[in-house]
Design a protein around this motif. Structure first.
Motif, PDB file in Angstrom:
ATOM      1  N   THR A  87      64.326  86.651  23.012  1.00  0.00           N
ATOM      2  CA  THR A  87      65.501  87.510  22.988  1.00  0.00           C
ATOM      3  C   THR A  87      65.151  88.833  23.645  1.00  0.00           C
ATOM      4  OG1 THR A  87      66.284  86.522  20.914  1.00  0.00           O
ATOM      5  CG2 THR A  87      67.224  88.648  21.542  1.00  0.00           C
ATOM      6  N   VAL A  88      65.966  89.237  24.596  1.00  0.00           N
ATOM      7  CA  VAL A  88      65.802  90.522  25.274  1.00  0.00           C
ATOM      8  C   VAL A  88      67.070  91.330  25.070  1.00  0.00           C
ATOM      9  CG1 VAL A  88      65.394  91.707  27.461  1.00  0.00           C
ATOM     10  CG2 VAL A  88      64.278  89.508  27.015  1.00  0.00           C
ATOM     11  N   VAL A  89      66.918  92.544  24.549  1.00  0.00           N
ATOM     12  CA  VAL A  89      68.061  93.424  24.340  1.00  0.00           C
ATOM     13  C   VAL A  89      67.971  94.580  25.332  1.00  0.00           C
ATOM     14  CG1 VAL A  89      69.308  94.896  22.724  1.00  0.00           C
ATOM     15  CG2 VAL A  89      68.170  92.822  21.895  1.00  0.00           C
ATOM     16  N   LEU A  90      68.995  94.740  26.150  1.00  0.00           N
ATOM     17  CA  LEU A  90      69.072  95.835  27.111  1.00  0.00           C
ATOM     18  C   LEU A  90      69.771  97.017  26.447  1.00  0.00           C
ATOM     19  CD1 LEU A  90      70.235  93.812  30.250  1.00  0.00           C
ATOM     20  CD2 LEU A  90      67.909  94.484  29.652  1.00  0.00           C
ATOM     21  N   ALA A  91      69.038  98.099  26.223  1.00  0.00           N
ATOM     22  CA  ALA A  91      69.610  99.311  25.634  1.00  0.00           C
ATOM     23  C   ALA A  91      69.881 100.300  26.767  1.00  0.00           C
ATOM     24  CB  ALA A  91      68.662  99.909  24.604  1.00  0.00           C
ATOM     25  N   MET A  92      71.153 100.491  27.096  1.00  0.00           N
ATOM     26  CA  MET A  92      71.546 101.266  28.265  1.00  0.00           C
ATOM     27  C   MET A  92      72.101 102.629  27.854  1.00  0.00           C
ATOM     28  SD  MET A  92      70.802  98.893  30.451  1.00  0.00           S
ATOM     29  CE  MET A  92      71.454  99.597  31.960  1.00  0.00           C
ATOM     30  N   ASP A  93      71.513 103.678  28.408  1.00  0.00           N
ATOM     31  CA  ASP A  93      71.973 105.044  28.180  1.00  0.00           C
ATOM     32  C   ASP A  93      73.298 105.249  28.913  1.00  0.00           C
ATOM     33  OD1 ASP A  93      72.376 107.741  27.901  1.00  0.00           O
ATOM     34  OD2 ASP A  93      70.378 108.332  28.577  1.00  0.00           O
ATOM     35  N   VAL A 131      73.135  96.798  24.385  1.00  0.00           N
ATOM     36  CA  VAL A 131      73.480  97.907  23.497  1.00  0.00           C
ATOM     37  C   VAL A 131      73.673  99.143  24.362  1.00  0.00           C
ATOM     38  CG1 VAL A 131      72.593  99.487  21.727  1.00  0.00           C
ATOM     39  CG2 VAL A 131      72.319  97.010  21.448  1.00  0.00           C
ATOM     40  N   SER A 132      74.775  99.837  24.191  1.00  0.00           N
ATOM     41  CA  SER A 132      75.004 101.097  24.905  1.00  0.00           C
ATOM     42  C   SER A 132      74.873 102.242  23.915  1.00  0.00           C
ATOM     43  CB  SER A 132      76.392 101.105  25.546  1.00  0.00           C
ATOM     44  OG  SER A 132      77.405 101.077  24.562  1.00  0.00           O
ATOM     45  N   PHE A 133      74.402 103.368  24.394  1.00  0.00           N
ATOM     46  CA  PHE A 133      74.267 104.505  23.482  1.00  0.00           C
ATOM     47  C   PHE A 133      74.568 105.819  24.206  1.00  0.00           C
ATOM     48  CE2 PHE A 133      70.107 103.831  25.346  1.00  0.00           C
ATOM     49  CZ  PHE A 133      69.580 105.089  25.554  1.00  0.00           C
ATOM     50  N   SER A 134      75.317 106.654  23.498  1.00  0.00           N
ATOM     51  CA  SER A 134      75.588 108.038  23.923  1.00  0.00           C
ATOM     52  C   SER A 134      75.437 108.878  22.664  1.00  0.00           C
ATOM     53  CB  SER A 134      76.983 108.136  24.551  1.00  0.00           C
ATOM     54  OG  SER A 134      77.956 107.520  23.722  1.00  0.00           O
ATOM     55  N   SER A 135      76.544 109.370  22.082  1.00  0.00           N
ATOM     56  CA  SER A 135      76.423 110.096  20.821  1.00  0.00           C
ATOM     57  C   SER A 135      76.072 109.154  19.670  1.00  0.00           C
ATOM     58  CB  SER A 135      77.724 110.838  20.516  1.00  0.00           C
ATOM     59  OG  SER A 135      78.811 109.916  20.437  1.00  0.00           O
ATOM     60  N   ARG A 136      76.320 107.869  19.855  1.00  0.00           N
ATOM     61  CA  ARG A 136      75.935 106.849  18.883  1.00  0.00           C
ATOM     62  C   ARG A 136      75.657 105.546  19.622  1.00  0.00           C
ATOM     63  NH1 ARG A 136      80.248 103.443  17.255  1.00  0.00           N
ATOM     64  NH2 ARG A 136      82.215 103.956  18.295  1.00  0.00           N
ATOM     65  N   ASP A 167      68.906 105.710  17.397  1.00  0.00           N
ATOM     66  CA  ASP A 167      69.866 104.716  16.913  1.00  0.00           C
ATOM     67  C   ASP A 167      69.853 103.465  17.789  1.00  0.00           C
ATOM     68  OD1 ASP A 167      70.493 106.589  15.055  1.00  0.00           O
ATOM     69  OD2 ASP A 167      72.521 107.006  15.773  1.00  0.00           O
ATOM     70  N   ALA A 168      69.710 103.658  19.113  1.00  0.00           N
ATOM     71  CA  ALA A 168      69.714 102.520  20.034  1.00  0.00           C
ATOM     72  C   ALA A 168      68.499 101.631  19.814  1.00  0.00           C
ATOM     73  CB  ALA A 168      69.742 103.026  21.476  1.00  0.00           C
ATOM     74  N   VAL A 169      67.331 102.231  19.600  1.00  0.00           N
ATOM     75  CA  VAL A 169      66.112 101.451  19.364  1.00  0.00           C
ATOM     76  C   VAL A 169      66.252 100.634  18.088  1.00  0.00           C
ATOM     77  CG1 VAL A 169      63.654 101.614  18.802  1.00  0.00           C
ATOM     78  CG2 VAL A 169      64.610 103.014  20.645  1.00  0.00           C
ATOM     79  N   LEU A 170      66.730 101.264  17.027  1.00  0.00           N
ATOM     80  CA  LEU A 170      66.838 100.580  15.742  1.00  0.00           C
ATOM     81  C   LEU A 170      67.885  99.470  15.794  1.00  0.00           C
ATOM     82  CD1 LEU A 170      65.374 100.847  13.091  1.00  0.00           C
ATOM     83  CD2 LEU A 170      67.198 102.355  12.269  1.00  0.00           C
TER      84      LEU A 170
END
Length: 320
Positions: A87-93, A131-136, A167-170
């Motif tokens: 499983t690979v999760v892409l966490a995009m700023d 997963v996208s992240f900005s203020s949350r 939050d994005a990492v977790l």
């Protein structure tokens, strides 16, 4: 290298004994021949001496014997093989700074475009989430084997305020832990986080999130995107435009990668980002497993025996 039957390797102690016996018999043969002929007259009896080459067939035979013994011990070596499941999760700023145009056309456009290249490199059976992240941090796409859905999710990302990296990492780590393979176990999980700024906002600090990911045994690979000259334009009331400098801040990303056992990369351009993705695709798409290589040693021993027999026959024919 490991062995299933390591005690069989004790037979290797016989090799030095055989070498000693061979050397002893060779010297004894030379002394015995000297009793029946004068050494000075030997050149008149034979056209040439075999020299050191006569030892070559014996040396090859002993090497073949050593290979056979190692094969009996059933050796195992660590080899790189394609992963069957992961499983690979892409966490995009998606923070506002990702709208900087120093990376053509913008960081937020270049990052998903290169991520599509990364998805192309992964095996079809890999589950990929976004997963996208900005203020949350928020879930853009649950892990799926449908990589076309991944591309569609990446295309919907839009810039917002804040950079909740912790939050994005977790969220990414917990998202991967929910997956189950065919055997009911959790497949290997990797998080690929791409950002260009320091943490700003969120409920979980980057340090706490990195430590939690390490406890969960989730490696986070981080990519710092952009150059110190990056700027973003902000519309002000009255039609004015404010230009804000948004240089990358890699320290947080370095800490996350170091804490979780991942790796940190920098990419100033979209082409460099694609190169990073290419390397990661190869790394995450393979794993190191022990594999028995008995056949390799058995085949090597057989080949050595054939070579030794051929050289021996050739040497005896020349001497005759």
């Amino acid at each position: 290298m490991t062995f299933s039957s390591p005690l069989a390797l004790l037979w290797l102690l016989a090799i030095p004994v055989l070498v000693a016996v061979y050397v002893f018999r060779d010297r004894r043969r030379t002394r015995f021949a000297g009793r029946w002929a004068t050494p000075a007259l030997l050149p008149n009896l034979i056209d040439r001496a075999p020299g050191r080459r006569r030892h070559l067939p014996v040396a090859i035979l002993l090497a073949a014997l050593a290979a056979l013994i190692v094969g009996v011990a059933r050796p195992h070596a660590l080899v790189s093989v394609p992963r069957e499941e992961a499983t690979v999760v892409l966490a995009m700023d998606t923070s506002r700074s990702m709208g900087a145009t120093v990376v053509t056309p913008t960081r937020l456009v270049a990052a998903p475009a290169a991520a599509n290249h990364f998805v192309d490199l992964l095996p079809d059976r890999f589950r990929v989430g976004v997963v996208s992240f900005s203020s949350r941090a928020q879930l853009a796409l649950a892990p799926t084997q449908d990589h076309e859905l991944v591309r569609e999710a990446l295309a919907t990302l839009r810039p917002r305020e804040g950079t909740a990296i912790g939050d994005a990492v977790l969220l990414s780590a917990r998202l991967g832990l929910r997956e189950r393979g065919k055997d009911g176990r959790t497949p290997p999980i990797s998080v690929l986080l791409i950002s260009d700024g320091a943490a700003d906002g969120g409920r979980t600090t980057s340090t706490a999130a990195a430590r939690q990911a390490r406890r969960l045994r989730v490696s986070v690979y981080t990519i710092s995107l952009g150059t110190p000259g990056g700027t973003v334009e902000h519309q002000l009331p009255g039609g004015y435009v404010e230009t804000i400098r948004v240089p990358p801040s890699p320290e947080t990303l370095q800490m996350i990668a170091r804490t979780t056992g991942g790796r940190f990369f920098t990419a100033a351009t979209d082409e460099e980002l694609k190169q990073v993705y290419t390397g990661l695709g190869s790394k995450l798409g393979h794993e190191t497993k022990p594999r028995e290589i008995t056949d390799l040693f058995a085949g090597g021993a057989a080949l050595l025996l054939i070579v030794g027999a051929g050289l021996s026959a050739l040497w005896f024919r020349r001497v005759a």
